[in-house]
Structure formats: structure tokens, C-alpha cells
Design an enzyme around this catalytic site. Sequence first.
Site, PDB file in Angstrom:
ATOM      1  CG  ASP A   1      -8.409   5.271  -1.087  1.00  0.00           C
ATOM      2  OD1 ASP A   1      -9.399   5.764  -1.646  1.00  0.00           O
ATOM      3  OD2 ASP A   1      -7.935   4.169  -1.401  1.00  0.00           O
TER       4      ASP A   1
ATOM      5  CB  THR B   1      -8.856  -1.646  -8.317  1.00  0.00           C
ATOM      6  OG1 THR B   1      -8.947  -0.420  -7.601  1.00  0.00           O
ATOM      7  CG2 THR B   1      -7.962  -2.580  -7.546  1.00  0.00           C
TER       8      THR B   1
ATOM      9  NE  ARG C   1      -4.088   1.895   0.522  1.00  0.00           N
ATOM     10  CZ  ARG C   1      -4.935   2.317  -0.400  1.00  0.00           C
ATOM     11  NH1 ARG C   1      -4.739   2.005  -1.665  1.00  0.00           N
ATOM     12  NH2 ARG C   1      -6.007   3.035  -0.073  1.00  0.00           N
TER      13      ARG C   1
ATOM     14  CB  THR D   1      -5.664   0.072  -7.005  1.00  0.00           C
ATOM     15  OG1 THR D   1      -6.508   1.135  -7.441  1.00  0.00           O
ATOM     16  CG2 THR D   1      -5.073   0.434  -5.647  1.00  0.00           C
TER      17      THR D   1
ATOM     18  CD  GLU E   1      -8.803   5.493  -4.950  1.00  0.00           C
ATOM     19  OE1 GLU E   1      -9.774   6.050  -4.421  1.00  0.00           O
ATOM     20  OE2 GLU E   1      -8.576   4.286  -4.764  1.00  0.00           O
TER      21      GLU E   1
ATOM     22  CD  GLU F   1      -4.471   4.035  -4.247  1.00  0.00           C
ATOM     23  OE1 GLU F   1      -5.394   4.194  -3.436  1.00  0.00           O
ATOM     24  OE2 GLU F   1      -4.540   3.255  -5.208  1.00  0.00           O
TER      25      GLU F   1
ATOM     26  N   GLY G   1     -13.173  -2.544  -7.744  1.00  0.00           N
ATOM     27  CA  GLY G   1     -14.511  -2.014  -7.512  1.00  0.00           C
ATOM     28  C   GLY G   1     -14.634  -0.981  -6.423  1.00  0.00           C
ATOM     29  N   GLY G   2     -13.523  -0.354  -5.996  1.00  0.00           N
ATOM     30  CA  GLY G   2     -13.624   0.670  -4.972  1.00  0.00           C
ATOM     31  C   GLY G   2     -14.214   0.123  -3.685  1.00  0.00           C
TER      32      GLY G   2
END
Length: 589
Positions: free
Chosen positions: A444, A404, A117, A422, A424, A441, A494-495
Site C-alpha cells: 500500500d 478486507t 494499521r 484487512t 490486504e 500491507e 473493497g480496496g
Amino acid sequence: MTHPARAARLLWLAGAMLAAAPAAAQEPEFDANPEPQTAYRSKQAVMGRHFMAVTAHPLATEAAYRVLDRGGSAVDAAIAAQMMLGLVEPQSSGLGGGAFMLYYDAARGRVTVFDGRETAPAAATADRFMQDARPMPFADAVDSGKSVGVPGVLRALELAHERHGKLPWPSLFDDAIDRARRGFPVSPRLAALLRGNRRLAAQPAARAYFFHADGSPRREGEVLRNPELARTLAQVARGGGDAFYRGPLAQAMVQAVRSHPRPGDLSGADLAGYAARERDALCRPYRVYVACGAPPPSSGGLAVLQMLALLDHTPIGAAEPVSAAAVHYFSEAGRLAYADRDRYVADPAFVDVPVRALLDPAYLARRSALIAADRSMGKAAPGEPVPGALARRGVDDTPALPSTTHVSIVDADGNAVAMTSTIEQAFGSKLFVGGFLLNNELTDFALSPVDGRGVPVANRVEGGKRPRSTMAPTIVLRADASGPRLRLVVGSPGGSAIANYVAQTLVANLAWGLDIQSAIDLPHYGSRNRATELESGTSVEGLVPALRAMGHPVALQPFPSGLHGVEILSNGLLRAGADPRREGTALGR
């Protein structure tokens, strides 16, 4: 329901795999570049005896297959697939983004997680996205240098290869380098996302690559070459992650972020200091299985495990897959899980996330009692897994947008990878460097560091922190006398809807007995603690009157998931499915 004795045995196995975790959010409806809704393309399940790869694009699937066919590991194949996806599906992932990879080690019967991440630059502060004492417009936050986090996917892949790779690192880049030089045909989905995309066209480097000189977008079927990415991949193949995180390429990324009209503060030190994390998987019993996902800073694994546990207290297993009863129970479980997600999940290095308490059977039994058989609860309140938790946490309204990708791979030794990656939003920050796009990102994180009550939110921006995610790569094991055995590998883009997509597929395959392709094909439904959402243009539209009679606020909308899964049958054969809503394929031998 799970039998008590069996539950005890599965809890022991899950306990051996359980990890710690962090805090959450909720989102407004916004996406300047929504995923195109394409007609369903019927797909058949693919069978294999030795190995299997499922990815979001045929060229990536073929690259993974070739690696597996010459004796490579599941991790090797995932690297080859990801490098190709960054080329042919640039709107969704690539070197400029991040990932969560679940890895199943067949010899040890253990699932681990490689956390790639992104992180916030060290200079980032909680008011990063505030403007005149209010959150700035989300579109402005996305398309800016402020949204770019330190990319993590390459360090995660490098760490996974050090642990579980078999083939030489440089060889895993060959297919993507060759294809970048020779070119690839623009896919229907990429072409659809380029049409009318003024924000992407506003960035000079991206415009030069994705658009013609007259400003028209690249067309479906047009051959697109990316020699700049070929050079970048060749450098990484030779020099490993250091070729990306240090030196001229790192300097170019910093320059692109800092020279944006809304500049960010990414630095060379941020890139050089990035480290991927190897974590224990988050695992919990479900029926005769153990389901494992990524722990925080992803909220996806926790939400999926909570939903499965909550549903185990309902009669959903006896419901028809497309029925008002199935939609009702599934949506109510989603309301409860997303309410907890939105209050509690964030980076565990910064926030104490009560993961064990949120997965405690007694807590989940209390929460499941809120699900009525004939009436929707409406908007669910978060629970209180530990005394005082509610008072200490604010709710954030961070969007999690649906661009993603996901790969599911099983190698000839029975090892497996479920990896969701991803950048984003579609095309990320729109900043194009070295032949790839940089992520957005950091949007988020919570745009405001406090909620409406003035209470700090767990998912607020802090330097070095990883933003909350909903990515939910999942591996399911079956426990038997000889130890855990691989049963299912699945995940989706798919978020914030990812947890619903994955949980629905698990219920369909493991509880209703649908094969993996049929499970993926099901019309989508569920709730993210807002409306009860039904996939438009599918058979679930006919359930609207019955659901409204039960008090469900109903919304019809597209759900272009990208589910990819592999199930291992009792005879050892592999059966794979790819989402008919997207361009993915499965290939095995």
C-alpha cells in the site's frame, strides 16, 4: 444544502471531534486473486430493539450476538467477531493484519478511533520495491517477505478492550477456539478464491492447509479444521497481545518472512515495539448530521467527508438514485476527492497532511464549482488547499486491492463500533504462520519513492511508517438539544473503492431516505479519478449512452463490496443491512 445556522451548530460539534492527518496515491488495475463475482442474494433488513451485530460471515455474526446477549460491550463483540472472521474468512483479515476501529461512546457522545494499521519494519527504505531502477512487478512485490508489515489488529483490539471492554478478555476467544478445533464448512466465496490460486498453493504452509494432498483446493461445504489457530488463539486469550508480539510466535513470523525466496526484514524488535494509536475521529457536518471517519493514515474518512461536502453543493438530493444525474454528480465528486487523496494522504507521523485545509468549507466550495451540471470534467487535478502544497507533493500509483472485511455493532448501552480490518490482497502475502496469514500491507506504500516528475511522494516507504489505507469505517451522529445521538454505523471492504461504497450508502440513506438495506443494495457507481465505473450486471448499465454523451469515460466492472450497516431510527429501534454481494448477515434482539 445545509442551512447556515444549522451548519454553524454542526461545525461546532464536528470541531470538537476533529483530528489531524497525512498524504496519498493512485492505482493501476491489478489483482492476481480478484474477488469472485457472485449472484445477488436478496436480503431483508433485520430489526432489533436492544443490540445489533452485522459481520461478513454468519458464524462471526453469531459470535458477536452471543457476546452482546450476555451483556458484553460493542468492543467485546467486535473482538469475538474478528477472531471468528480470521478463521472462517481467512482471505480477508485475521491476526496477521491490521484495522481501523471507530468507537462511539454513548455516555460522552464522542467518537474515537483505534488505529491498528500495520507499520513498516525499522530497516525498511524508500527503494524497497525498486528493481533495476524501476518498480518491481506488483505480483512479485505482493507475494514476498518484503510486503509484510508489522501486524496491528491485535494491539488495537487490546487497547480498545482496555478502554471499553466489559467481559473478560479470555472469554471473547471461546467461540473461535471451539470452532477452529471442531471445524467450519468452507464457504462459497472462500472456495471460489481457492480455485486456481497457484500463488497461494506455492507457499508450503498455506498449501498444506488450504489444499488437499493431491493439490486440489478445499471444496465448498467441506469441513476445515485449524488446530494450529486454536492453539494461537488460546495463547493470546491467556497472555494477551504479548503472547503474539513476543516469544515463539513472534519468532515464527520473523522466520517465515526472512526465509521467503524474496525475503523481508521483519524483526523481533519490530513486533515487540508495535503500538496501536487512539486518535480523535475526523468529523464534519453533512445536512442535519455529523459524519465521522478514521483520519490518516487512512484516506477513506477524508475522501468520504470531502465527497459529502462537495455533493452538498449539487442537486444530487433531488436525483433518482439510479439515474444519469446521480451517477454524474457522484462520480464528479469522487474525481475531486480521489485527486486530493492521491496527492496528500500518508502517515501523519511522517508527513504534514493538510486535513483541516482539505475539509475547509471555502476550499470545498471552490472545488465544487468545478462540477458542471451537464459535462464530466474528465481526470481531475488535485487542489491546492495551502499555498505551495502542489509543488511539494508527488502522486503515487499504489494499488489498494479489494480483500478486507467490516463489522458494524451497536450494544445494549447504545455504544457502537464500526471496524474495517484487512490483510490486504486476498490471502495477503500468502505466508501462513500459527494458523493465520500474514498481510501484504506494505504494497500500500508507493512502489516508487518519486513520481514521474521526480518529486517525492508522501506515501513512500519509510521505517516505522504506516502505509496509506482507504478503509472508511463510518459513524454518523444527529445533533439535537440534548447532544449528539447515534444515527448510523457503516463500512465496507473493497480496496480503493471503499470510499465510494461508503459515500454512496451515506447519500442513499441520509439524503435519499432509503432504508439501510435498500441503500446497500443499490448498484454501485462512481469514479476514482479514472473512468466512471458502473457495476456490471445491474440496472446502471442502461445509463451508459447518457453518461457517454456527457463526456464520461465509462467502464463496466464487478463491484463485490461487503457493506454492513446499522441505522438507529427515530423511535430508537435498530435496523441493519448486509450486502447481498457477499455472505454477511445481521442479527439482533
